[in-house]
Structure formats: C-alpha cells, structure tokens
Design a protein around this motif. Structure first.
Motif, PDB file in Angstrom:
ATOM      1  N   ASP A  89     132.691  68.398  82.195  1.00  0.00           N
ATOM      2  CA  ASP A  89     133.504  67.684  82.464  1.00  0.00           C
ATOM      3  C   ASP A  89     132.217  66.781  82.682  1.00  0.00           C
ATOM      4  O   ASP A  89     130.923  66.653  82.265  1.00  0.00           O
ATOM      5  CB  ASP A  89     134.116  68.570  83.536  1.00  0.00           C
ATOM      6  CG  ASP A  89     132.776  69.158  84.787  1.00  0.00           C
ATOM      7  OD1 ASP A  89     131.480  68.720  84.233  1.00  0.00           O
ATOM      8  OD2 ASP A  89     133.059  69.277  86.164  1.00  0.00           O
ATOM      9  N   THR A  90     132.339  65.768  83.772  1.00  0.00           N
ATOM     10  CA  THR A  90     132.448  64.313  83.417  1.00  0.00           C
ATOM     11  C   THR A  90     131.146  64.735  84.715  1.00  0.00           C
ATOM     12  O   THR A  90     130.283  64.071  84.667  1.00  0.00           O
ATOM     13  CB  THR A  90     133.661  63.448  85.140  1.00  0.00           C
ATOM     14  OG1 THR A  90     133.861  63.909  86.034  1.00  0.00           O
ATOM     15  CG2 THR A  90     134.725  63.746  84.593  1.00  0.00           C
ATOM     16  N   LEU A  91     130.546  65.673  85.405  1.00  0.00           N
ATOM     17  CA  LEU A  91     129.617  66.269  86.171  1.00  0.00           C
ATOM     18  C   LEU A  91     128.500  66.728  85.570  1.00  0.00           C
ATOM     19  O   LEU A  91     127.414  66.474  84.814  1.00  0.00           O
ATOM     20  CB  LEU A  91     130.174  66.977  86.738  1.00  0.00           C
ATOM     21  CG  LEU A  91     128.592  67.027  88.342  1.00  0.00           C
ATOM     22  CD1 LEU A  91     127.497  65.750  88.421  1.00  0.00           C
ATOM     23  CD2 LEU A  91     128.500  68.406  89.374  1.00  0.00           C
ATOM     24  N   ALA A  92     128.991  67.208  83.865  1.00  0.00           N
ATOM     25  CA  ALA A  92     127.764  68.538  82.994  1.00  0.00           C
ATOM     26  C   ALA A  92     127.916  66.802  81.931  1.00  0.00           C
ATOM     27  O   ALA A  92     126.589  66.689  81.723  1.00  0.00           O
ATOM     28  CB  ALA A  92     128.670  69.392  82.809  1.00  0.00           C
ATOM     29  N   THR A  93     128.911  66.389  81.614  1.00  0.00           N
ATOM     30  CA  THR A  93     128.629  65.018  81.036  1.00  0.00           C
ATOM     31  C   THR A  93     127.637  64.084  81.519  1.00  0.00           C
ATOM     32  O   THR A  93     127.070  63.227  80.526  1.00  0.00           O
ATOM     33  CB  THR A  93     129.989  64.342  80.464  1.00  0.00           C
ATOM     34  OG1 THR A  93     131.109  65.510  79.936  1.00  0.00           O
ATOM     35  CG2 THR A  93     129.941  63.555  79.605  1.00  0.00           C
ATOM     36  N   SER A  94     127.591  63.129  82.433  1.00  0.00           N
ATOM     37  CA  SER A  94     126.767  62.903  82.923  1.00  0.00           C
ATOM     38  C   SER A  94     125.441  63.163  83.288  1.00  0.00           C
ATOM     39  O   SER A  94     124.490  62.508  83.418  1.00  0.00           O
ATOM     40  CB  SER A  94     127.642  61.932  84.886  1.00  0.00           C
ATOM     41  OG  SER A  94     127.754  63.246  84.889  1.00  0.00           O
ATOM     42  N   TYR A  95     125.149  64.944  83.677  1.00  0.00           N
ATOM     43  CA  TYR A  95     123.756  64.927  83.868  1.00  0.00           C
ATOM     44  C   TYR A  95     123.313  65.505  82.426  1.00  0.00           C
ATOM     45  O   TYR A  95     122.061  64.590  82.133  1.00  0.00           O
ATOM     46  CB  TYR A  95     124.099  66.506  83.812  1.00  0.00           C
ATOM     47  CG  TYR A  95     122.645  67.299  84.344  1.00  0.00           C
ATOM     48  CD1 TYR A  95     121.599  67.112  84.872  1.00  0.00           C
ATOM     49  CD2 TYR A  95     122.658  68.405  83.152  1.00  0.00           C
ATOM     50  CE1 TYR A  95     120.451  67.496  84.943  1.00  0.00           C
ATOM     51  CE2 TYR A  95     121.555  69.523  83.472  1.00  0.00           C
ATOM     52  CZ  TYR A  95     120.345  68.658  83.954  1.00  0.00           C
ATOM     53  OH  TYR A  95     119.286  69.678  83.836  1.00  0.00           O
ATOM     54  N   THR A  96     123.608  65.462  81.361  1.00  0.00           N
ATOM     55  CA  THR A  96     123.959  65.998  80.101  1.00  0.00           C
ATOM     56  C   THR A  96     123.121  64.433  79.315  1.00  0.00           C
ATOM     57  O   THR A  96     122.080  63.734  78.490  1.00  0.00           O
ATOM     58  CB  THR A  96     124.740  66.072  78.603  1.00  0.00           C
ATOM     59  OG1 THR A  96     125.579  67.705  79.292  1.00  0.00           O
ATOM     60  CG2 THR A  96     124.010  66.592  77.514  1.00  0.00           C
ATOM     61  N   LEU A  97     124.696  63.238  79.643  1.00  0.00           N
ATOM     62  CA  LEU A  97     123.760  62.071  79.305  1.00  0.00           C
ATOM     63  C   LEU A  97     122.549  61.165  79.815  1.00  0.00           C
ATOM     64  O   LEU A  97     121.615  60.590  78.974  1.00  0.00           O
ATOM     65  CB  LEU A  97     125.241  61.177  79.134  1.00  0.00           C
ATOM     66  CG  LEU A  97     126.122  61.014  78.421  1.00  0.00           C
ATOM     67  CD1 LEU A  97     127.501  60.621  79.006  1.00  0.00           C
ATOM     68  CD2 LEU A  97     125.822  60.732  76.443  1.00  0.00           C
ATOM     69  N   VAL A 114     116.767  70.509  79.982  1.00  0.00           N
ATOM     70  CA  VAL A 114     117.995  70.620  80.103  1.00  0.00           C
ATOM     71  C   VAL A 114     117.976  71.707  81.025  1.00  0.00           C
ATOM     72  O   VAL A 114     117.521  72.618  80.160  1.00  0.00           O
ATOM     73  CB  VAL A 114     119.035  70.146  79.475  1.00  0.00           C
ATOM     74  CG1 VAL A 114     119.130  68.751  78.874  1.00  0.00           C
ATOM     75  CG2 VAL A 114     119.669  71.375  78.350  1.00  0.00           C
ATOM     76  N   ASP A 115     119.005  72.127  82.022  1.00  0.00           N
ATOM     77  CA  ASP A 115     119.057  73.174  83.141  1.00  0.00           C
ATOM     78  C   ASP A 115     120.072  73.480  82.137  1.00  0.00           C
ATOM     79  O   ASP A 115     121.289  73.012  82.959  1.00  0.00           O
ATOM     80  CB  ASP A 115     119.166  72.892  84.537  1.00  0.00           C
ATOM     81  CG  ASP A 115     119.638  73.736  85.758  1.00  0.00           C
ATOM     82  OD1 ASP A 115     119.676  74.976  84.695  1.00  0.00           O
ATOM     83  OD2 ASP A 115     119.445  74.016  86.641  1.00  0.00           O
ATOM     84  N   ALA A 116     120.054  74.468  81.674  1.00  0.00           N
ATOM     85  CA  ALA A 116     121.043  75.612  81.097  1.00  0.00           C
ATOM     86  C   ALA A 116     121.946  75.999  81.903  1.00  0.00           C
ATOM     87  O   ALA A 116     123.481  75.582  81.131  1.00  0.00           O
ATOM     88  CB  ALA A 116     121.164  76.557  80.402  1.00  0.00           C
ATOM     89  N   GLY A 117     121.807  75.758  83.369  1.00  0.00           N
ATOM     90  CA  GLY A 117     123.267  76.300  83.999  1.00  0.00           C
ATOM     91  C   GLY A 117     123.948  74.889  84.221  1.00  0.00           C
ATOM     92  O   GLY A 117     125.534  74.112  85.181  1.00  0.00           O
ATOM     93  N   ARG A 118     123.419  73.781  84.198  1.00  0.00           N
ATOM     94  CA  ARG A 118     124.413  72.559  84.638  1.00  0.00           C
ATOM     95  C   ARG A 118     124.732  71.175  82.987  1.00  0.00           C
ATOM     96  O   ARG A 118     125.079  70.175  82.632  1.00  0.00           O
ATOM     97  CB  ARG A 118     123.111  71.083  84.892  1.00  0.00           C
ATOM     98  CG  ARG A 118     122.738  71.707  86.195  1.00  0.00           C
ATOM     99  CD  ARG A 118     122.169  70.806  86.835  1.00  0.00           C
ATOM    100  NE  ARG A 118     122.412  69.134  86.970  1.00  0.00           N
ATOM    101  CZ  ARG A 118     122.157  68.489  87.346  1.00  0.00           C
ATOM    102  NH1 ARG A 118     120.264  68.588  88.389  1.00  0.00           N
ATOM    103  NH2 ARG A 118     122.222  67.444  88.616  1.00  0.00           N
TER     104      ARG A 118
END
Length: 263
Positions: free
Chosen positions: A93-101, A211-215
C-alpha cells in the motif's frame, strides 16, 4: 543540482479491465501508461535542470514491465533510471511503497529536490510524496502550481489552497508534489528517443537494500485493496407526464416528484 522524479506505471483508465477471477486490475503494457501527473513532475525537474544545470534521475517501483515508463522518461530528457522491483514488494500500500522507495533513494544517493505527481489516477491517495518526505526526514510541499528560486538553500513554491494561493519558501532538500497546472510536459525529442535504449535501467531488489522485511509488500501494508470493479451507472427510466389540461399535467408531475422524494 541533483533532481529525482518518482514515476509510476498506471492502468490507462480508458482501457481499464478487471480480472473477473481475482477482482484486480489487469496490468500489462497494452493498457498501461505513465501516470499523467508524474509527467508534470518530470517536466518540473527537466525545466529546473535547463535553468540551473545538474542531472535528473527517475525511479519507479513495480514489475519489470514498469521499465517502459522509465525509458519514456529517458526519451523526454532524464539522465538516469532506477527500477525498484522484487516479488517481495508486491501488494504494497502507500505506506509500504513510500518506505521502499525511500530506502531505494537512500541507496542511490542524495538529491536537492525530489518530485512526485500529486496523485496517481489508479488510487488517488496523494500520500506517496509526503510519506517519502516523512521517511527521509526532509521538507515537503504538495500541490505545486509554480516554482522559482528566490534565495540560496530554498525553493519558492506556490500551491493552490481551494480558491486561494499560498506561497512558501521550502528549505532544501525537499519533496514537491506537482499538479497539472504547474506546467505543460514536453514531448520526447528525436535524440531522446534514440538514446532511451542506450541508457541502462538499474534494478534494485530487496537484497540490495537494508530493509525491514516487516515494512515491505503485503506484510508492511496496514491497508489492502480486496477488489476493484467498474462503477455501473444507474438505469434511467423515462417518465411521461400526461393530462387533458395543464392543471392535470402539473398535478401528475408533482405527484411523480413526491414518489421520487424530490419534493
């Protein structure tokens, strides 16, 4: 100066198809385009590069086919391209996407300005830009309709606030989300079209970042889209009002409106 533009491959709404088995949008190159407002974001970066010098890097998160929009960005004038792609990122979702980016951006390097389209036509959340800024701990302004450099270390951003405009000095580095009113995106040049297949698209996977796999992916997504379906417009029924006299016709019309709870 160093500029970064986040772009997304989205489903063309005029060609949107839903998989009846999964209830999800069909995403393929046949019906996918660069998100329209991301074109305005890219134009903003290219215009500032023309004015101030520097480089424009583009980044996208998605499956391998998203490389198509990165090549399109190269043809418009971008210098470098990165694709954040891994099955582990699926369902974000947007939270996981923004964290990954954000983690991918940290891996690539530092930038003076990061541009995003204000929102995408497939989700319309307007969350990615501000969330990237929050994750990176830098400034952000959304809804830009004008940009200019007035003093060192800052960029002056005009944004639309309802019927009013607000002018802000944003300290660099920062994130700006762009509207359609900001500019008119340029067309790819012949030189750019010839160059797009020469520029390497750098892939970044989960193994390339700390990265944190949980995020990331579905694990890092507190919200999930269960199903997408087209909106079916309500059926319209014609109503014929008749009466021998004007008075009878008016009474019949008023009665029909009462049944429909219009009066």
């Amino acid at each position: 100066m160093k500029f970064l533009v986040c772009i997304k491959q989205v489903v063309d709404t005029s060609k949107m198809e839903v998989d009846p088995a999964t209830g999800r949008l069909k995403r393929n190159n046949a019906n996918s385009i660069m998100n329209p407002l991301d074109r305005n974001a890219l134009e903003a970066a290219l215009a500032l590069k023309d004015e101030k010098g520097g480089t424009v890097t583009v980044i996208s998160m998605g499956p391998p086919q998203a490389g198509t929009v990165l090549k399109e960005a190269i043809s418009m004038g971008a210098d470098e391209a990165y694709l954040v792609t891994d099955r582990a990122f699926g369902g974000a979702d947007t939270l996981a996407t923004s964290y990954t980016l954000s983690m991918a951006i940290r891996k690539i390097g530092t930038f003076d300005l990061i541009f995003c389209g204000q929102e995408s036509i497939d989700s319309n959340t307007a969350q990615i830009g501000p969330e990237i800024a929050a994750t990176l701990g830098i400034s952000d302004v959304s809804g830009a309709i004008d940009l200019s450099f007035e003093k060192d270390g800052f960029i002056t951003v005009t944004r639309q606030m309802g019927d009013d405009e607000e002018v802000l000095d944003m300290k660099l580095p920062g994130v700006i989300t762009c509207t359609a009113e900001l500019n008119r995106p340029r067309y790819p040049s012949i030189r750019g079209i010839l160059r797009k297949d020469e520029v390497e698209i750098h892939n970044i996977t989960s193994q390339d970042m700390d990265v944190d796999a949980g995020r990331i992916g579905m694990k890092g997504s507190p919200t999930q889209v269960r199903q997408v379906r087209p909106v079916v417009p309500p059926k319209k029924e014609n109503l014929r009002i008749e009466g021998k006299t004007a008075r009878e016709a008016v009474d019949a019309l008023f009665g029909a409106m009462q049944k429909l709870k219009l009066v």
